[in-house]
Design a protein around this motif. Structure first.
Motif, mmCIF file in Angstrom:
data_model
loop_
_atom_site.group_PDB
_atom_site.id
_atom_site.type_symbol
_atom_site.label_atom_id
_atom_site.label_comp_id
_atom_site.label_asym_id
_atom_site.label_seq_id
_atom_site.Cartn_x
_atom_site.Cartn_y
_atom_site.Cartn_z
ATOM 1 N N ARG A 207 -3.236 6.936 -10.680
ATOM 2 C CA ARG A 207 -4.581 7.301 -10.199
ATOM 3 C C ARG A 207 -4.541 8.351 -9.098
ATOM 4 O O ARG A 207 -5.244 8.266 -8.082
ATOM 5 N N VAL A 208 -3.709 9.357 -9.286
ATOM 6 C CA VAL A 208 -3.633 10.461 -8.331
ATOM 7 C C VAL A 208 -4.849 11.359 -8.534
ATOM 8 O O VAL A 208 -5.215 11.687 -9.662
ATOM 9 N N LYS A 209 -5.492 11.782 -7.457
ATOM 10 C CA LYS A 209 -6.715 12.591 -7.551
ATOM 11 C C LYS A 209 -6.599 13.824 -6.659
ATOM 12 O O LYS A 209 -5.741 13.905 -5.794
ATOM 13 N N GLY A 210 -7.507 14.772 -6.882
ATOM 14 C CA GLY A 210 -7.562 15.979 -6.064
ATOM 15 C C GLY A 210 -6.817 17.129 -6.719
ATOM 16 O O GLY A 210 -7.102 17.513 -7.853
ATOM 17 N N THR A 211 -5.880 17.712 -5.985
ATOM 18 C CA THR A 211 -5.039 18.788 -6.526
ATOM 19 C C THR A 211 -3.583 18.435 -6.260
ATOM 20 O O THR A 211 -3.261 17.731 -5.302
ATOM 21 N N LEU A 212 -2.703 18.947 -7.116
ATOM 22 C CA LEU A 212 -1.299 18.570 -7.025
ATOM 23 C C LEU A 212 -0.422 19.711 -7.525
ATOM 24 O O LEU A 212 -0.610 20.200 -8.637
ATOM 25 N N ASN A 213 0.521 20.138 -6.692
ATOM 26 C CA ASN A 213 1.556 21.057 -7.152
ATOM 27 C C ASN A 213 2.604 20.285 -7.940
ATOM 28 O O ASN A 213 2.949 19.154 -7.584
ATOM 29 N N ALA A 214 3.137 20.918 -8.981
ATOM 30 C CA ALA A 214 4.188 20.277 -9.778
ATOM 31 C C ALA A 214 5.176 21.342 -10.224
ATOM 32 O O ALA A 214 4.794 22.300 -10.896
ATOM 33 N N ALA A 215 6.452 21.180 -9.832
ATOM 34 C CA ALA A 215 7.497 22.130 -10.204
ATOM 35 C C ALA A 215 8.843 21.451 -10.036
ATOM 36 O O ALA A 215 8.965 20.478 -9.281
ATOM 37 N N SER A 216 9.838 21.944 -10.725
ATOM 38 C CA SER A 216 11.186 21.478 -10.435
ATOM 39 C C SER A 216 11.576 21.945 -9.044
ATOM 40 O O SER A 216 11.094 22.976 -8.557
ATOM 41 N N GLU A 217 12.453 21.199 -8.403
ATOM 42 C CA GLU A 217 12.943 21.595 -7.082
ATOM 43 C C GLU A 217 13.710 22.907 -7.200
ATOM 44 O O GLU A 217 14.385 23.167 -8.191
ATOM 45 N N GLY A 265 5.113 9.268 -5.254
ATOM 46 C CA GLY A 265 6.186 8.494 -5.867
ATOM 47 C C GLY A 265 6.934 9.188 -6.979
ATOM 48 O O GLY A 265 7.900 8.643 -7.516
ATOM 49 N N PHE A 266 6.516 10.411 -7.351
ATOM 50 C CA PHE A 266 7.193 11.122 -8.430
ATOM 51 C C PHE A 266 8.389 11.889 -7.878
ATOM 52 O O PHE A 266 8.325 12.453 -6.789
ATOM 53 N N ARG A 267 9.493 11.897 -8.629
ATOM 54 C CA ARG A 267 10.689 12.618 -8.217
ATOM 55 C C ARG A 267 11.010 13.693 -9.253
ATOM 56 O O ARG A 267 11.187 13.404 -10.426
ATOM 57 N N PHE A 268 11.096 14.933 -8.786
ATOM 58 C CA PHE A 268 11.377 16.061 -9.657
ATOM 59 C C PHE A 268 12.875 16.304 -9.765
ATOM 60 O O PHE A 268 13.640 16.040 -8.834
ATOM 61 N N SER A 269 13.281 16.860 -10.889
ATOM 62 C CA SER A 269 14.651 17.333 -11.041
ATOM 63 C C SER A 269 14.801 18.656 -10.287
ATOM 64 O O SER A 269 13.816 19.236 -9.807
ATOM 65 N N HIS A 270 16.040 19.152 -10.177
ATOM 66 C CA HIS A 270 16.271 20.486 -9.641
ATOM 67 C C HIS A 270 16.314 21.453 -10.814
ATOM 68 O O HIS A 270 16.833 21.123 -11.893
ATOM 69 N N VAL A 271 15.764 22.642 -10.624
ATOM 70 C CA VAL A 271 15.713 23.619 -11.717
ATOM 71 C C VAL A 271 17.089 23.905 -12.287
ATOM 72 O O VAL A 271 17.251 24.136 -13.496
ATOM 73 N N ARG A 272 18.132 23.826 -11.454
ATOM 74 C CA ARG A 272 19.482 24.127 -11.940
ATOM 75 C C ARG A 272 20.090 22.955 -12.729
ATOM 76 O O ARG A 272 21.143 23.117 -13.348
ATOM 77 N N ASP A 273 19.417 21.810 -12.717
ATOM 78 C CA ASP A 273 19.887 20.682 -13.527
ATOM 79 C C ASP A 273 19.688 20.943 -15.021
ATOM 80 O O ASP A 273 20.416 20.384 -15.853
ATOM 81 N N TRP A 274 18.673 21.752 -15.361
ATOM 82 C CA TRP A 274 18.352 21.943 -16.773
ATOM 83 C C TRP A 274 18.332 23.396 -17.227
ATOM 84 O O TRP A 274 18.354 23.681 -18.431
ATOM 85 N N MET A 275 18.328 24.345 -16.291
ATOM 86 C CA MET A 275 18.182 25.747 -16.679
ATOM 87 C C MET A 275 19.340 26.237 -17.548
ATOM 88 O O MET A 275 19.128 26.941 -18.545
ATOM 89 N N SER A 276 20.584 25.876 -17.204
ATOM 90 C CA SER A 276 21.715 26.382 -17.979
ATOM 91 C C SER A 276 21.652 25.893 -19.429
ATOM 92 O O SER A 276 21.935 26.646 -20.360
ATOM 93 N N GLY A 277 21.278 24.641 -19.628
ATOM 94 C CA GLY A 277 21.155 24.125 -20.986
ATOM 95 C C GLY A 277 20.080 24.853 -21.775
ATOM 96 O O GLY A 277 20.242 25.122 -22.976
#
Length: 286
Positions: A207-217, A265-277
């Motif tokens: 039930r998150v409301k308002g505005t939210l940034n979302a990106a890999s670290e 409570g959400f935890r993002f991955s780091h961009v370098r965790d998946w970019m090479s794949g």
């Protein structure tokens, strides 16, 4: 939850529907019916044209959902078409970092949608960025009494992206075709499509409301991506001012502050965790 996904057969929408189904939710998808999906009888399908206000009103009027996900809101009228027809506990709009004037460390308050007056209310003849600003503006100004969330994504990456932006770089490198890249050293935010889908599911469940940034670290530059591809192939990119214009041109250095999402409570991955794949997949043509 009983969820409706507008754009449920698209690049992000398909992953979102899968995430919701895996979490045990009931899902309906609203689409024109021109794109086949693999959901079988696990979803309910509503046939409608997102760009046709009458079609949308006829399909959605009087319906009720715990959450409505709108991956196809590209102007103020798109938001009104849905919220004037549907009763929902939460409306979640997939917005974009394009609403900002890009720079490192952007926070949600750097674009105040409730203070913004769009130049034109529709989706015709306006830029993608202006369309997203207009959609957020009408959401904040005209539907302030409703429970809503606008999630601001950077460039969403992943396999099967029909924009084929990442394959452009891999294909040009492999063929040694010249590219014109105007921002090779800009450090840019990205997010993997699977992570974007998980975030959208998480936001409604919590039930998150308002505005939210979302990106890999973290961030990465196009020069770093090309250097990785060069080490994998032995071929150097050919950069030339008269080469084919690259799809990520015009994006300056920027990053998104993720404090608000992480506090939820959400935890993002780091961009370098998946970019090479992902770069390996692009090189192999997958």
């Amino acid at each position: 939850m009983n969820a409706l996904v507008l754009g449920g057969t698209g690049f992000l929408g398909t992953r979102l529907v899968n995430a919701l189904l895996e979490n045990g939710h009931r899902v309906s998808i609203a689409a024109r019916g021109t794109t086949r999906d693999a959901f079988g009888n696990r979803v309910r399908r509503i046939r409608t044209d997102r760009t046709d206000q009458r079609s949308m009103a006829a399909a959605l009027r009087g319906t009720s959902y715990d959450v409505v996900y709108d991956n196809l809101a590209y102007g103020a009228g798109d938001v009104s078409t849905v919220l004037d027809a549907v009763s929902c506990g939460l409306y979640v709009m997939a917005s974009s970092a394009a609403v900002y004037t890009l720079r490192p460390g952007l926070r949600e308050e750097d674009f105040r949608a409730e203070m913004y007056s769009p130049s034109r209310p529709g989706r015709e003849n306006i830029s993608y960025a202006e369309g997203k600003r207009a959609a957020e503006s009408v959401l904040a100004r005209e539907y302030a009494s409703r429970k809503t969330l606008a999630v601001r994504f950077p460039v969403i990456m992943g396999p099967d992206d029909n924009t084929r932006r990442l394959p452009f770089y891999a294909e040009h490198l492999l063929a040694e075709r010249p590219m014109m890249i105007d921002n090779p050293d800009s450090q840019i935010s990205f997010i993997h499509v699977e992570e974007a889908a998980r975030l959208l599911a998480f936001a409604a469940e919590n039930r998150v409301k308002g505005t939210l940034n979302a990106a890999s670290e973290g961030t990465v530059s196009l020069r770093e991506m090309l250097a990785y591809m060069e080490t994998r192939t032995g071929k150097a990119p050919v950069l030339h001012e008269k080469g084919d214009a690259a799809p990520y041109n015009g994006i300056g250095a920027y990053s998104l502050c993720l404090d608000r999402a992480e506090k939820s409570g959400f935890r993002f991955s780091h961009v370098r965790d998946w970019m090479s794949g992902l770069l390996d997949s692009a090189l192999s043509g997958e």
